[in-house]
Design an enzyme around this catalytic site. Sequence first.
Site, PDB file in Angstrom:
ATOM      1  N   ASP A 482       0.832  -1.201   0.000  1.00 43.47           N
ATOM      2  CA  ASP A 482       0.000   0.000   0.000  1.00 43.47           C
ATOM      3  C   ASP A 482       0.873   1.261   0.000  1.00 43.47           C
ATOM      4  OD1 ASP A 482      -2.295   1.509   0.161  1.00 43.47           O
ATOM      5  OD2 ASP A 482      -2.996   0.665   2.057  1.00 43.47           O
ATOM      6  N   ASP A 552     -10.430   2.019  -3.448  1.00 44.51           N
ATOM      7  CA  ASP A 552     -10.883   1.808  -2.074  1.00 44.51           C
ATOM      8  C   ASP A 552     -12.397   1.742  -2.012  1.00 44.51           C
ATOM      9  OD1 ASP A 552      -8.650   1.405  -0.638  1.00 44.51           O
ATOM     10  OD2 ASP A 552      -8.514   3.403   0.239  1.00 44.51           O
TER      11      ASP A 552
HETATM   12  C1  DGJ Z   1      -5.732   1.993   2.050  1.00 48.27           C
HETATM   13  C2  DGJ Z   1      -6.043   0.763   1.254  1.00 48.27           C
HETATM   14  O1  DGJ Z   1      -6.442   1.086  -0.025  1.00 48.27           O
HETATM   15  C3  DGJ Z   1      -7.070  -0.061   2.017  1.00 48.27           C
HETATM   16  O2  DGJ Z   1      -7.472  -1.153   1.257  1.00 48.27           O
HETATM   17  C4  DGJ Z   1      -6.464  -0.471   3.319  1.00 48.27           C
HETATM   18  O3  DGJ Z   1      -5.401  -1.342   3.104  1.00 48.27           O
HETATM   19  C5  DGJ Z   1      -6.028   0.740   4.098  1.00 48.27           C
HETATM   20  N1  DGJ Z   1      -5.184   1.603   3.320  1.00 48.27           N
HETATM   21  C6  DGJ Z   1      -5.299   0.361   5.343  1.00 48.27           C
HETATM   22  O4  DGJ Z   1      -4.835   1.441   6.027  1.00 48.27           O
END
Ligand code: DGJ
Length: 734
Positions: A482, A552
């Site tokens: 990430d 997301d």
């Molecule tokens: C952003 C990501 O896109 C989410 O899927 C998740 O992993 C969060 N960060 C965790 O902080």
Amino acid sequence: MAIIFNEKDKIFNIQTKNSSLVFGIYKDKLPVMLHYGKRLKDTYDIKKTLDFTMVKGTAHNAVLKDFDNEFSTEIVSTLYPTYGNTDLRNPAISIVQNNGTMCSSFYYKSHKIIKGKNKIEGLPQTYVQDGDNVESLELCLYDDIDNIELILNYSAFYDYDIITQSVKVINKSDKEIKIDRIMSASVDLKHKNLDFIHLQGAWCHECHIQRVPVMTGGMTIDSKRGCSSPNHNPFFALADKCANEDMGEVYGFNLIYSGNFVAGVEVDSIKTTRAYIGINPFNFGWTLEAGESFTTPEAMMNYSCEGLGKMSDNFHKIIRKRICRGKYRDIRRPLLLNNWEATYFDFDEEKLLKIAKKAKETGIELFVLDDGWFGKRNTDNCSLGDWYVNKEKLPSGIDGLAKKVNDLGLKFGLWFEPETICVDSDLYRAHPDWCIHIEGRPQNECRNELLLDLSRDEVCDYVIDIMSKNLSEANISYVKWDMNRSMSDIGSCGFAPERQCEIAHRYILGLYRIMDTLTKKFPDVLFEGCASGGARFDAGILYYFPQIWTSDCSDAVERMFIQHGASLVYPTSAMSAHVSASPNHQVKRSVSMKTRGNVAMCGTFGYELDLNKLTEEEMEEVNNQIKIYEDVVNITQQGTMYRLLSPYEQSYVAWEYVSEDEQKVVVMLGIVLRQGGIRWDTTKLILKGLDKDADYVLENTGEVYSGDFLMNFGLYKQLYQDFDTELLIFKKVK
Ligand code: DGJ
């Protein structure tokens, strides 16, 4: 043959199956762009019209002394335009010379045509495998006033219908110069009245298609955020007004790069359309000492005279087969469950194992532990950088948890955000200078985090070491990588003031070195990219990681738009998509389990919820989904995709996938909003890519249809409720 040199007329024809990029060397000196579009068999007749092409300028155009004032490069298109030297449009390259001025004239010096393709050091790129029909041209140009060499590298992927380009500058002088702007590709098109198509958006709303007429003057999309960004994808297409999914001329451009980019068109007063794509010149400048060189990221150029559908198919195939690499390139990805939307930071070992156990019972193969397992991280305000387990939450450590998950019969995956650092972390306390920042200015945080300064080798080495340690100490089969902030307030204490404009690009080069090292060191680990969802959804990342968390936003309806948009360029196998809870956590929309499953199955499929919390009915649907998934996964991931109905144009969405062996066909049909007042809100599903002489059984009902009927008449379909979907599976019977 993919690249033909007509020696007599000094004309190059870079050919793919359906396209040609043609340029000539005028008077043995000036590379002149002659054609990009439909494939030209040969170039022998071009000379007859060359005088016409080399049209003189008007009284307002400066003319080239080097060519006896014959013409202006503002009218005549050079192959790779430089600043000044009579062309006053957006240059492909501008170099600040040692005397502070900014003019260049690059003329032909030599060329080489080779089978295959040379490797570009340190950058993601297309590659060649044995048996590929690929040739490359290395065109060497020289500015003998300033002693600078420019190498234009073109590769023709004949069967993929893609031409790639990257550019190398070598400072052959004994003085320092500074590159101010350098595009990976720039082509002048004689087409008029084109539409500009691109993917725009925001966090949780990525890859939305926008199609607008190109205006005189031009238009630009870009990213200044340090990543390719959710706002604009490093892609655009120029399409004939009449071009649609199936017909019309389309030029697609994509940059294999994950950092700041610019892409756009300039349309001048004689309606020449200059298309360009490359590193964003904003806050960019690259100093070349004597003898040093700089190479741009690679760009893909994709001409289709069969509309957007063919353009996408070309992009899908080359990205899937000649950009993505590694063990998971061609094989079915494991069906996973990620705990993020199930627990967020609120978990302990017992809770996780309960979720994992249920996942196993359902047929899931991989359990992924997301954010919150390390340092003292119970919310997002601390600990990034401290990649050691939080024993209060996970007393048996990651190693112990992984073993317990393995004992349940599941593989284990783990989340990292290796590029970032929290001020409240041991890493920051030990190395406060390791973040991107400007001495004396506030360190502005985003999601309580800063970026590690990956422009510095020692910081990259640290990331490689700490990641290697974690990946060696536990049985980790999958990594979710990430990155949750844009790059702002850019500065590095590892570099001198005159090199600060190099930092954003150096960061990306550092990141690529890290990704390259780790993916080579851990070839069995499946890496998934993520940047607050789709903030770095690009072909650069896909060179290292074969899939990316698309957004997301896991809401199935928003995903209909996002996945439809992303499919303009990126293959299904690259788009990670999960079934999450309803009402959805990001948009609060309630959507049936069936629709959540059907939409997620059109990506790399997984779940992101606590299965223990589902009703019996929902669980039945999940069990059913997993069976269907087994049936369709190879078709959606490796087949040919067709967009049948666009949610951007009407209320229905439909995606079709034809298996590689052409024996099976999957169609996902969905409705966004049922239209009021239309009694028969019916749609016609007209399939593509079938054998018109064969019959197909619709496995859902047992009905048999001819390919001819399905493609030329189509199925009438009606979905009655907002957000409803149907997954149709056809099998060729004779
Ligand atoms: C952003 C990501 O896109 C989410 O899927 C998740 O992993 C969060 N960060 C965790 O902080």
